[in-house]
Write a protein that holds these residues in place. Structure first.
Motif, PDB file in Angstrom:
ATOM      1  N   ARG A 200      38.713  40.218  39.468  1.00 25.94           N
ATOM      2  CA  ARG A 200      37.758  41.234  38.199  1.00 25.94           C
ATOM      3  C   ARG A 200      36.658  42.096  38.960  1.00 25.94           C
ATOM      4  O   ARG A 200      35.918  41.569  39.931  1.00 25.94           O
ATOM      5  N   MET A 201      36.747  43.820  38.544  1.00 25.42           N
ATOM      6  CA  MET A 201      36.086  44.491  39.234  1.00 25.42           C
ATOM      7  C   MET A 201      35.537  45.197  37.869  1.00 25.42           C
ATOM      8  O   MET A 201      35.466  45.013  37.105  1.00 25.42           O
ATOM      9  N   THR A 202      33.988  44.965  37.835  1.00 23.69           N
ATOM     10  CA  THR A 202      33.167  45.670  36.944  1.00 23.69           C
ATOM     11  C   THR A 202      32.675  46.881  37.621  1.00 23.69           C
ATOM     12  O   THR A 202      32.298  46.907  39.182  1.00 23.69           O
ATOM     13  N   GLY A 203      32.937  47.652  36.767  1.00 21.70           N
ATOM     14  CA  GLY A 203      31.645  49.288  37.229  1.00 21.70           C
ATOM     15  C   GLY A 203      31.634  50.511  36.248  1.00 21.70           C
ATOM     16  O   GLY A 203      31.620  50.190  34.631  1.00 21.70           O
ATOM     17  N   GLU A 204      31.743  51.191  36.653  1.00 16.49           N
ATOM     18  CA  GLU A 204      31.267  52.922  35.770  1.00 16.49           C
ATOM     19  C   GLU A 204      32.230  53.903  36.064  1.00 16.49           C
ATOM     20  O   GLU A 204      32.049  53.984  36.938  1.00 16.49           O
ATOM     21  N   GLY A 205      32.552  54.845  35.091  1.00 16.64           N
ATOM     22  CA  GLY A 205      33.654  55.351  34.843  1.00 16.64           C
ATOM     23  C   GLY A 205      33.188  56.975  33.981  1.00 16.64           C
ATOM     24  O   GLY A 205      32.571  56.717  33.076  1.00 16.64           O
ATOM     25  N   GLU A 206      33.644  58.016  34.503  1.00 19.81           N
ATOM     26  CA  GLU A 206      32.652  58.929  33.887  1.00 19.81           C
ATOM     27  C   GLU A 206      34.398  59.875  33.638  1.00 19.81           C
ATOM     28  O   GLU A 206      35.133  59.874  34.413  1.00 19.81           O
ATOM     29  N   VAL A 232      35.909  47.892  33.380  1.00 16.63           N
ATOM     30  CA  VAL A 232      36.478  45.899  33.617  1.00 16.63           C
ATOM     31  C   VAL A 232      37.840  45.450  33.633  1.00 16.63           C
ATOM     32  O   VAL A 232      38.425  46.773  32.577  1.00 16.63           O
ATOM     33  N   ARG A 233      38.367  45.651  34.884  1.00 14.23           N
ATOM     34  CA  ARG A 233      39.531  45.301  35.100  1.00 14.23           C
ATOM     35  C   ARG A 233      39.838  43.875  35.957  1.00 14.23           C
ATOM     36  O   ARG A 233      38.953  43.004  36.649  1.00 14.23           O
ATOM     37  N   GLU A 234      40.580  43.060  35.235  1.00 14.24           N
ATOM     38  CA  GLU A 234      40.523  41.800  35.211  1.00 14.24           C
ATOM     39  C   GLU A 234      42.298  41.704  35.440  1.00 14.24           C
ATOM     40  O   GLU A 234      42.484  41.835  34.733  1.00 14.24           O
ATOM     41  N   PHE A 235      42.430  40.964  36.846  1.00  9.41           N
ATOM     42  CA  PHE A 235      43.763  40.414  36.603  1.00  9.41           C
ATOM     43  C   PHE A 235      44.349  39.649  37.518  1.00  9.41           C
ATOM     44  O   PHE A 235      43.464  39.616  38.542  1.00  9.41           O
ATOM     45  N   ASP A 236      45.601  39.511  37.821  1.00  7.59           N
ATOM     46  CA  ASP A 236      46.512  38.478  39.195  1.00  7.59           C
ATOM     47  C   ASP A 236      46.780  39.460  39.524  1.00  7.59           C
ATOM     48  O   ASP A 236      47.356  39.984  39.183  1.00  7.59           O
ATOM     49  N   ASP A 307      41.761  45.190  50.081  1.00 11.70           N
ATOM     50  CA  ASP A 307      42.284  46.402  50.114  1.00 11.70           C
ATOM     51  C   ASP A 307      43.422  46.831  48.905  1.00 11.70           C
ATOM     52  O   ASP A 307      43.035  47.621  48.772  1.00 11.70           O
ATOM     53  N   ILE A 308      44.466  45.544  48.918  1.00 12.23           N
ATOM     54  CA  ILE A 308      45.342  45.996  48.673  1.00 12.23           C
ATOM     55  C   ILE A 308      44.987  46.096  47.149  1.00 12.23           C
ATOM     56  O   ILE A 308      45.454  46.472  46.034  1.00 12.23           O
ATOM     57  N   THR A 309      44.371  45.167  46.129  1.00 11.17           N
ATOM     58  CA  THR A 309      43.551  45.003  45.128  1.00 11.17           C
ATOM     59  C   THR A 309      42.683  46.653  44.279  1.00 11.17           C
ATOM     60  O   THR A 309      43.083  46.855  43.749  1.00 11.17           O
ATOM     61  N   ARG A 310      42.265  47.389  45.328  1.00  8.89           N
ATOM     62  CA  ARG A 310      41.506  48.124  44.976  1.00  8.89           C
ATOM     63  C   ARG A 310      42.483  49.423  45.072  1.00  8.89           C
ATOM     64  O   ARG A 310      42.607  50.300  44.126  1.00  8.89           O
ATOM     65  N   HIS A 311      43.404  49.520  46.323  1.00  7.43           N
ATOM     66  CA  HIS A 311      44.328  50.327  45.647  1.00  7.43           C
ATOM     67  C   HIS A 311      45.462  50.540  44.349  1.00  7.43           C
ATOM     68  O   HIS A 311      45.210  51.180  44.026  1.00  7.43           O
ATOM     69  N   ARG A 312      45.376  48.572  44.405  1.00  9.28           N
ATOM     70  CA  ARG A 312      46.449  48.628  42.733  1.00  9.28           C
ATOM     71  C   ARG A 312      46.069  49.265  41.818  1.00  9.28           C
ATOM     72  O   ARG A 312      45.922  49.722  41.022  1.00  9.28           O
ATOM     73  N   VAL A 313      44.769  49.508  41.648  1.00  9.97           N
ATOM     74  CA  VAL A 313      43.592  48.664  40.354  1.00  9.97           C
ATOM     75  C   VAL A 313      43.634  51.053  39.925  1.00  9.97           C
ATOM     76  O   VAL A 313      42.976  51.039  38.847  1.00  9.97           O
ATOM     77  N   ASN A 314      43.432  51.159  41.049  1.00  9.21           N
ATOM     78  CA  ASN A 314      43.554  52.727  41.270  1.00  9.21           C
ATOM     79  C   ASN A 314      44.407  53.546  39.617  1.00  9.21           C
ATOM     80  O   ASN A 314      44.875  54.403  39.878  1.00  9.21           O
ATOM     81  N   ASP A 315      45.795  53.316  39.770  1.00  9.33           N
ATOM     82  CA  ASP A 315      47.053  53.855  39.205  1.00  9.33           C
ATOM     83  C   ASP A 315      46.293  53.106  37.453  1.00  9.33           C
ATOM     84  O   ASP A 315      47.192  54.174  36.628  1.00  9.33           O
ATOM     85  N   SER A 316      45.392  52.383  37.048  1.00  7.22           N
ATOM     86  CA  SER A 316      44.998  52.535  35.458  1.00  7.22           C
ATOM     87  C   SER A 316      43.773  53.124  35.537  1.00  7.22           C
ATOM     88  O   SER A 316      43.249  52.475  34.477  1.00  7.22           O
ATOM     89  N   THR A 327      30.620  48.096  40.000  1.00  3.78           N
ATOM     90  CA  THR A 327      28.969  48.274  40.675  1.00  3.78           C
ATOM     91  C   THR A 327      29.532  45.961  41.052  1.00  3.78           C
ATOM     92  O   THR A 327      28.815  45.609  41.714  1.00  3.78           O
ATOM     93  N   ALA A 328      30.468  45.662  40.930  1.00  3.67           N
ATOM     94  CA  ALA A 328      30.395  44.484  40.877  1.00  3.67           C
ATOM     95  C   ALA A 328      32.428  44.306  41.484  1.00  3.67           C
ATOM     96  O   ALA A 328      32.832  44.878  40.414  1.00  3.67           O
ATOM     97  N   GLU A 329      32.778  43.324  43.013  1.00  7.44           N
ATOM     98  CA  GLU A 329      34.153  43.495  42.995  1.00  7.44           C
ATOM     99  C   GLU A 329      34.766  42.481  43.078  1.00  7.44           C
ATOM    100  O   GLU A 329      33.464  41.372  44.455  1.00  7.44           O
ATOM    101  N   GLU A 330      35.320  40.521  42.631  1.00  6.50           N
ATOM    102  CA  GLU A 330      35.741  39.837  42.740  1.00  6.50           C
ATOM    103  C   GLU A 330      36.314  39.837  43.595  1.00  6.50           C
ATOM    104  O   GLU A 330      37.546  40.320  41.762  1.00  6.50           O
ATOM    105  N   VAL A 331      37.615  39.030  44.279  1.00 11.61           N
ATOM    106  CA  VAL A 331      38.846  38.996  44.283  1.00 11.61           C
ATOM    107  C   VAL A 331      38.833  37.111  44.988  1.00 11.61           C
ATOM    108  O   VAL A 331      38.575  36.941  45.709  1.00 11.61           O
ATOM    109  N   ASP A 332      38.938  36.761  43.572  1.00 13.42           N
ATOM    110  CA  ASP A 332      39.072  34.735  44.026  1.00 13.42           C
ATOM    111  C   ASP A 332      40.472  34.584  44.842  1.00 13.42           C
ATOM    112  O   ASP A 332      41.191  34.277  43.859  1.00 13.42           O
ATOM    113  N   VAL A 333      40.466  34.209  45.890  1.00 11.90           N
ATOM    114  CA  VAL A 333      41.912  33.151  46.415  1.00 11.90           C
ATOM    115  C   VAL A 333      41.796  32.274  45.657  1.00 11.90           C
ATOM    116  O   VAL A 333      41.413  31.508  46.393  1.00 11.90           O
ATOM    117  N   ARG A 334      43.616  31.852  44.840  1.00 15.23           N
ATOM    118  CA  ARG A 334      43.305  30.823  44.116  1.00 15.23           C
ATOM    119  C   ARG A 334      43.693  29.656  45.107  1.00 15.23           C
ATOM    120  O   ARG A 334      44.541  28.461  44.670  1.00 15.23           O
TER     121      ARG A 334
END
Ligand SMILES: [Zn+2]
Ligand SMILES: [Zn+2]
Length: 407
Positions: A200-206, A232-236, A307-316, A327-334
């Motif tokens: 789950r990543m939250t922040g501000e985009g321009e 906001v991006r939230e994904f598995d 790192d992979i998560t951050r890279h993956r989200v760039n596409d969107s 402003t917040a990046e949470e990667v919850d390893v399940r």
């Protein structure tokens, strides 16, 4: 009705949720004498040309089972929960003896194997090769092994060509001593990790709406208008076959003493073709023991997953053409699944000693599956400076000529 006044028992220090679930990867493995199924000989080694084990007597060839299938590591990563580890990846018990004594099953003599250097030994009475395949908690027997398939002669050529291209700048002592024949086949210890995480990543985009220039004093300045969005991006996220070095020597990225990061540049390995560990694959090669546990390696794997998560989200995020600030990046390893593996590398190493007595370990490494080659070669400083000087001089001369012709 009797009342129960007994205090509840104290919770154990580690909750069962965090404790790794161990699955056995050495079921059916036997220590001692391994025999050819066809003729019974014990002269067994890897045939690099095929990646199979071969009987040295009757030439019969076979392969051990594919590890991914044998241990059911193909399972859906998105269903992973908790921590699953192969028995060869369990924590190393510091007190575990590095010397193991076997009874030779051919003649009954007692034979000693130093698991620090090898998991094979010859019986000095009957000359049979004895192998250790069962896991002892000292990191010497991994869950799986990726056999060499690049032959030594090919590795020698690749190393010679790598060094050849850099010979001009190489230190004369290195050039004089270089002999690609000194290349050694080494199995390096790795952990192969699958991770199931929720991000789950939250922040501000321009997003830019207008761009224009304004006059400030006697200068033009570029300005822009943008809309600001909450993003906001939230994904598995599922990470398959992440490879993490599990030898503390390799993890030591001290660039003043060695050039360890070279091994990372010859990645990746086709770990999906690993087979069940059998120490016969080690005959003729050396190996390094794993000496790091999950506790030390988890943070590294989790950082890579982030790192992979951050890279993956760039596409969107294409819409936010002026960028997104998280402003917040949470990667919850399940869920995570760990297996230890030996991966094959051909190495040419060179210990450089400078005038002050300091040493630096240079080496050229060849991925023994893909042939990918990388290395470092000690440089001849004065030659390098001379060439740099000449390049600069030529540059200056060209500059002067251009000025002279009025360009
Ligand atoms: Zn045979
Ligand atoms: Zn014997």
């Amino acid at each position: 009705m009797p009342t129960d006044d007994v205090e509840p028992e104290a919770q154990p220090a580690t909750s069962t949720e965090d404790a790794p679930n161990v699955f056995r990867t050495d079921d059916g493995a036997q220590d001692g004498l391994a025999k050819c199924a066809r003729c019974g000989a014990t002269e067994i080694s890897l045939n690099v040309a095929t990646g199979n084990l071969r009987c040295g007597f009757c030439r019969f060839e076979w392969a051990t089972d594919n590890a991914i299938e044998a241990f059911n590591l193909n399972g859906d990563i998105s269903k992973l929960s908790g921590i699953l580890v192969g028995s060869g990846s369990s924590d190393i018990v510091p007190s575990t003896e590095e010397i193991l004594t076997f009874k030779c099953s051919a003649c009954g003599a007692e034979v000693v194997i130093d698991t620090n250097n090898s998991t094979q030994a010859r019986c000095h009475w009957c000359r049979n090769t004895l192998s250790m395949n069962q896991q002892v908690p000292n990191g010497a027997v991994p869950d799986m092994i990726l056999p060499f398939t690049v032959e030594k002669s090919t590795a020698v050529e690749k190393i010679a060509s790598f060094v050849g291209k850099r010979k001009f700048f190489a230190h004369p002592k290195f050039r004089a001593e270089f002999n690609a024949e000194n290349v050694m086949g080494v199995y390096l210890p790795y952990m192969v990790v699958d991770i199931n995480a929720h991000a789950r990543m939250t922040g501000e985009g321009e997003h830019q709406t207008r761009s224009y220039t304004v006059k400030v004093g006697d200068k033009q300045e570029q300005r822009y208008d943008a809309d600001l969005f909450n993003v906001v991006r939230e994904f598995d996220i599922q990470v398959n076959d992440l490879t993490v070095e599990s030898s503390s020597d390799r993890l030591d990225q001290n660039t003043s003493q060695n050039s360890n990061n070279i091994i990372n540049t010859i990645m990746p390995f086709d770990v999906e073709n690993s087979v069940r560990y059998d120490s016969n694959y080690l005959a003729g090669f050396t190996s390094e023991r794993r000496d790091s546990n999950l506790d030390q390696l988890s943070p590294i794997a989790h950082t890579q997953a982030e790192d992979i998560t951050r890279h993956r989200v760039n596409d969107s995020l294409a819409f936010y053409d002026r960028g997104v600030r998280w402003t917040a990046e949470e990667v919850d390893v399940r869920g995570q699944r760990w297996v230890s593996a030996y991966l094959p590398v051909w190495l040419y190493s060179y210990q450089q000693r400078n005038s002050s007595g300091k040493t630096f370990l240079h080496y050229v490494a060849v991925n023994a599956r893909t042939g990918e080659t990388m290395g470092s070669v000690p440089l001849h400083q004065s030659k390098l400076l001379l060439v740099a000087g000449v390049v600069q001089l030529v540059g200056t001369v060209i500059g002067l000529v251009l000025v002279a012709v009025g360009i």
